[in-house]
Design a protein around this motif. Structure first.
Motif: not given
Length: 541
Positions: A109-114, A148-154, A62-71
């Motif tokens: 989900w997949q981004r978070a668990y990766a 922790a940020y991924e768990y916050f987000y999820m 979540n912190v390093g991802h640069n696209t999120y195009t549709n999300e």
């Protein structure tokens, strides 16, 4: 990470390739065996190896991802501020998410668990590296934050999810069950607390983009607010303020452009590099078609109306408001954030965003200006605009709200320290708030958050959820610009015939189609098919 800029392009490419091997984590984390053999034989030998591994944890999460195009655009349709173009009732592009969706439900989900896998792998191996212990401790704190940020987000989106804190075997991954929301939240809060103890208050320029103490504290504060632990939240945000490190930038519009990325108001962001690790959103998907972009998202009239007049009163209360000239004498953030039909001049052309010339469902006549740079000339799909996750303005408004909801005294001094700093920035200069009555102040604070943070990640979505108004603001009609003064005889577009929005274009009518369960998004069907032990959220088949 902006720190990557110190590498030559070829070195950065090599780093990325290396981490794809080291991480050993595909998107389909639940049915892939981690490729740990390389690390066992030749990795974790030096501080540079540790830095490569740390960079790998950042990248793709979540912190390093640069696209999120549709999300980002689809989740914006999960609020009352805007809607995806060509969306309709019942389809994903208007925020109707289903378990089989891969663009949002499964992708998050997949981004978070990766990322969680990479974090766990890092934490299980970092002690093998012989290096300066203080530097190592900071790296560990960064990784604990990222996990922790991924768990916050999820937790915000799905509720309770499997809480995984070690590298698992295939058999273990495919039999995980959901932990309770309380367990996930308490884990994230504990991790953020511990990370904040070690993380630095500031960093040198060549480390810009790495996690700061204020980021850990602010995400912790968000969780505490969501779960109405108001006194603890107030204390946490106070810690950030007392760091005396972050400020309210005198600018506003520039914060969301490449020229604002060094601002001390920005606490957490994804740092993008034009042409290499670029931002595909700002200059393309938010960019209006009228000026050569895609304009994937359209602003609703309700958000436009939320911006006050320059006297600090609402459009319903202010004598300055003229229905014939609705955009005059408004909060300057309106002009910085939204393309206004027949009013905004951009690149020498008057914005003409009327829905009359569009066959797309959801076109409203308004467009997002907040992230579009007027003098930008680079590639539209790869700008250097950073993706902001946290600004200091959020800390100040959240601190005030937490104090208010905790039942603690609200004084003029507190207002001047918080909301009036935000409203008083040089580029805004809105009148100061003097209201201390809790009920009246609550509405002012909520409106301030709406206009200050419009279209900033999940802030509005989190706000309408925790305020308990999700159904109130989502199970209704959403309007575009006013098209006629005679709606009873108007036939070119469907317009409202009664009430406050009489004569306004009805962009989408969600009345009767939203359920309380829709506040959470579903668990991905793909994951349930692999692991039937994962229980679906209520309201989804």
């Amino acid at each position: 990470m902006k720190i990557m800029k110190k590498f030559k392009y070829i070195e950065l490419i090599m780093l990325t390739v290396c981490m794809l091997v080291v991480s050993g984590c595909s998107d389909e984390w639940l049915d892939e065996q981690p490729l740990a053999q390389l690390s066992e034989s030749s990795f974790w030998a030096s501080e540079s190896d540790a830095m490569l591994a740390l960079t790998g944890v950042y990248r793709g999460g979540n912190v390093g991802h640069n696209t999120y195009t549709n999300e980002l655009l689809i989740m914006a349709s999960h609020t009352d501020d805007s809607g995806y173009k060509n969306g309709a009732v019942g389809v994903i592009y208007s925020g109707y998410l289903n378990p089989g969706d891969g663009q949002v439900v499964q992708a998050i989900w997949q981004r978070a668990y990766a990322t969680i896998f990479k974090a766990n792998y890092f934490l299980e191996n970092i002690d093998r590296v012989q290096m300066d212990e203080a530097v190592k401790a900071q790296m560990i704190a960064e990784v604990r934050f990222l996990r922790a940020y991924e768990y916050f987000y999820m937790s915000v989106l799905y509720g309770g999810v499997p809480l995984i804190t070690k590298v698992l075997t295939i058999e273990e991954t495919n039999s995980q069950t959901r932990n309770s929301l309380e367990e996930v939240v308490n884990f994230a809060i504990s991790e953020l607390t511990e990370a904040a103890r070690v993380l630095p208050v500031s960093r040198p320029e060549n480390e810009r983009g790495r996690i700061l103490k204020a980021a850990a504290l602010t995400v912790k504060g968000r969780l505490l607010m969501i779960h109405k632990r108001w006194a603890e939240a107030a204390s946490t945000f106070r810690e950030v303020i007392d760091l005396n490190e972050h400020i309210i930038d005198p600018r506003y519009k520039e914060l969301f452009e490449e020229k604002g990325e060094t601002s001390k108001e920005i606490i957490l962001s994804t740092n993008c590099i034009a042409g290499l690790y670029g931002n595909p959103q700002n200059q393309l998907n938010y960019h209006p078609e009228f000026y050569g972009g895609y304009q994937e998202d359209n602003v609703f009239q309700g958000l436009v109306d939320a911006f006050q007049m320059t006297d600090g009163k609402s459009i319903d209360e202010s004598p300055l408001y003229n229905p014939a000239k609705p955009y005059e004498n408004r909060d300057p953030r309106l002009y910085a954030s939204i393309f206004l039909p027949g009013y905004t001049v951009f690149r020498g052309r008057l914005w003409e965003g009327t829905p009359l010339n569009s066959n797309l469902i959801g076109t409203t006549g308004y467009g997002w200006k907040k992230y579009v740079t007027e003098d930008y000339t680079g590639a539209q799909n790869s700008s250097g605009d950073d993706i902001i996750h946290i600004r200091y303005a959020e800390v100040l408004l959240s601190y005030l709200e937490s104090v208010l909801e905790a039942g603690q005294p609200v004084t003029q001094a507190l207002l001047d320290e918080t909301i009036n700093q935000v409203r008083g920035r040089e580029a805004v200069k809105m009148p100061p708030i003097t209201e201390t009555n809790p009920d009246k102040l609550r509405e002012l604070v909520r409106n301030e958050r709406r206009v200050e943070f419009c279209l900033e990640r999940l802030i509005r979505y989190m706000d309408i959820r925790r305020w308990g108004i999700f159904m109130e603001v989502m199970n209704t009609k959403f309007y575009g610009m006013k098209l006629t003064d005679d709606p009873d005889n108007y036939t070119e577009k469907k317009v409202e015939t009664v009430g406050k929005y009489r004569g306004h274009y009805i962009a989408i009518d969600k009345t009767g189609t939203i359920k309380p369960e829709n506040a959470l998004i579903p668990i991905p069907l793909y994951e349930i098919n692999i692991n039937p032990s994962l229980q679906q959220n209520p309201g989804y088949n």
